[in-house]
Scaffold this motif. Structure first.
Motif, mmCIF file in Angstrom:
data_model
loop_
_atom_site.group_PDB
_atom_site.id
_atom_site.type_symbol
_atom_site.label_atom_id
_atom_site.label_comp_id
_atom_site.label_asym_id
_atom_site.label_seq_id
_atom_site.Cartn_x
_atom_site.Cartn_y
_atom_site.Cartn_z
ATOM 1 N N ARG A 1 0.850 -1.197 0.000
ATOM 2 C CA ARG A 1 0.000 0.000 0.000
ATOM 3 C C ARG A 1 0.883 1.243 0.000
ATOM 4 O O ARG A 1 2.068 1.202 0.356
ATOM 5 N N LYS B 1 -0.089 8.628 -8.975
ATOM 6 C CA LYS B 1 -0.940 7.473 -9.264
ATOM 7 C C LYS B 1 -0.665 6.882 -10.643
ATOM 8 O O LYS B 1 -0.876 5.680 -10.861
ATOM 9 N N GLU C 1 2.103 0.035 -11.085
ATOM 10 C CA GLU C 1 2.185 -0.520 -9.738
ATOM 11 C C GLU C 1 1.671 0.475 -8.701
ATOM 12 O O GLU C 1 1.096 0.088 -7.679
ATOM 13 N N ARG D 1 -2.120 0.359 -8.423
ATOM 14 C CA ARG D 1 -2.553 -0.835 -7.680
ATOM 15 C C ARG D 1 -2.303 -0.665 -6.183
ATOM 16 O O ARG D 1 -3.110 -1.110 -5.358
ATOM 17 N N GLN E 1 -5.049 1.345 -4.841
ATOM 18 C CA GLN E 1 -6.257 0.530 -4.760
ATOM 19 C C GLN E 1 -6.209 -0.397 -3.549
ATOM 20 O O GLN E 1 -7.246 -0.686 -2.924
ATOM 21 N N ASN E 2 -5.021 -0.848 -3.191
ATOM 22 C CA ASN E 2 -4.873 -1.735 -2.030
ATOM 23 C C ASN E 2 -5.262 -1.039 -0.729
ATOM 24 O O ASN E 2 -5.631 -1.701 0.251
ATOM 25 N N ARG F 1 -8.874 -1.748 -0.483
ATOM 26 C CA ARG F 1 -9.134 -3.190 -0.355
ATOM 27 C C ARG F 1 -8.864 -3.679 1.057
ATOM 28 O O ARG F 1 -9.552 -4.557 1.571
#
Length: 235
Positions: free
Chosen positions: A76, A217, A222, A225, A228-229, A232
């Protein structure tokens, strides 16, 4: 622009603070030639912390600056470098311990120098970490802001003196609540023979849509993502 927090971190000093989600920490090298050793932790789950190897591998660079992200060991983004007038921040040099400082600069004891005694990065960081129930085994690698170290084709390191000009500034945007621990001490590779740590100005402000975040971003797939983590695995 409203600042929630402003502080002059004196040369040799150390501090720690929580950068809340959506805030920006600005660090300014007021005199030039400063070095700030920085660690980052998830403010809510401190076993998650800055992972410099993943940060460098994920972005295919060892030269960190504007547009780059600082990854945790959970994949993250702990912080995004949204503004940077210095142009290069070192991820190789680490910090010195007490014995190494004594070898490089002399004993520099409190008994003779009082508050001007020679401090070292390891002890300074551990003092701040202790305030958050963190110990020696929790000490991760540090990012040395305002310092430039290059590597030649034979793997030899070169420290670039006076890389940071007076007024150089870097801004770190926090997309999640982050604990920052930092100390202002000379870089371990700095050839200056005199112990002369430089002060740094710190300020914290709200920035829900900071300039430069889009670049962070999109500069690497990578990075997106890793952002996004955050959602999540939200705490």
């Amino acid at each position: 622009m409203t600042h929630h927090y402003e502080e002059t971190l004196p040369g040799g000093g150390h501090t720690s603070l929580v950068i809340k989600k959506g805030q920006i920490l600005r660090l300014t090298d007021s005199d030039g030639g400063a070095n700030v050793s920085l660690m980052l932790f998830n403010a809510h789950e401190k076993s998650e912390r800055l992972n410099l190897p993943d940060t460098l591998k994920g972005q295919h660079t060892a030269r960190l600056g504007a547009g780059h992200c600082l990854y945790s060991d959970m994949g993250r983004v702990l912080a995004a470098i949204v503004t940077d007038t210095c142009g290069w921040h070192d991820s190789f040099g680490g910090v010195l311990n007490a014995a190494e400082v004594a070898e490089k600069y002399g004993k520099g004891r409190y008994q003779e120098l009082r508050n001007g005694f020679h401090r070292n990065g390891m002890d300074n960081l551990l003092v701040e970490m202790g305030k958050w129930n963190l110990m020696l085994e929790d000490l991760p690698m540090v990012l040395n802001l305002f310092s430039k170290v290059t590597v030649d084709e034979k793997g030899r390191f070169t420290f670039h003196s006076q890389h940071s000009a007076p007024g150089s500034m870097v801004e770190l945007y926090a997309p999640m609540d982050v604990l920052a621990v930092l100390t202002a001490l000379p870089h371990p590779m700095d050839p200056e023979p005199e112990y002369s740590p430089r002060p740094v100005e710190l300020s914290l402000r709200e920035a829900s849509d900071p300039q430069g975040l889009t670049l962070c971003k999109t500069s690497r797939p990578e990075n997106l993502r890793a952002f996004q983590n955050i959602e999540r695995f939200a705490v």
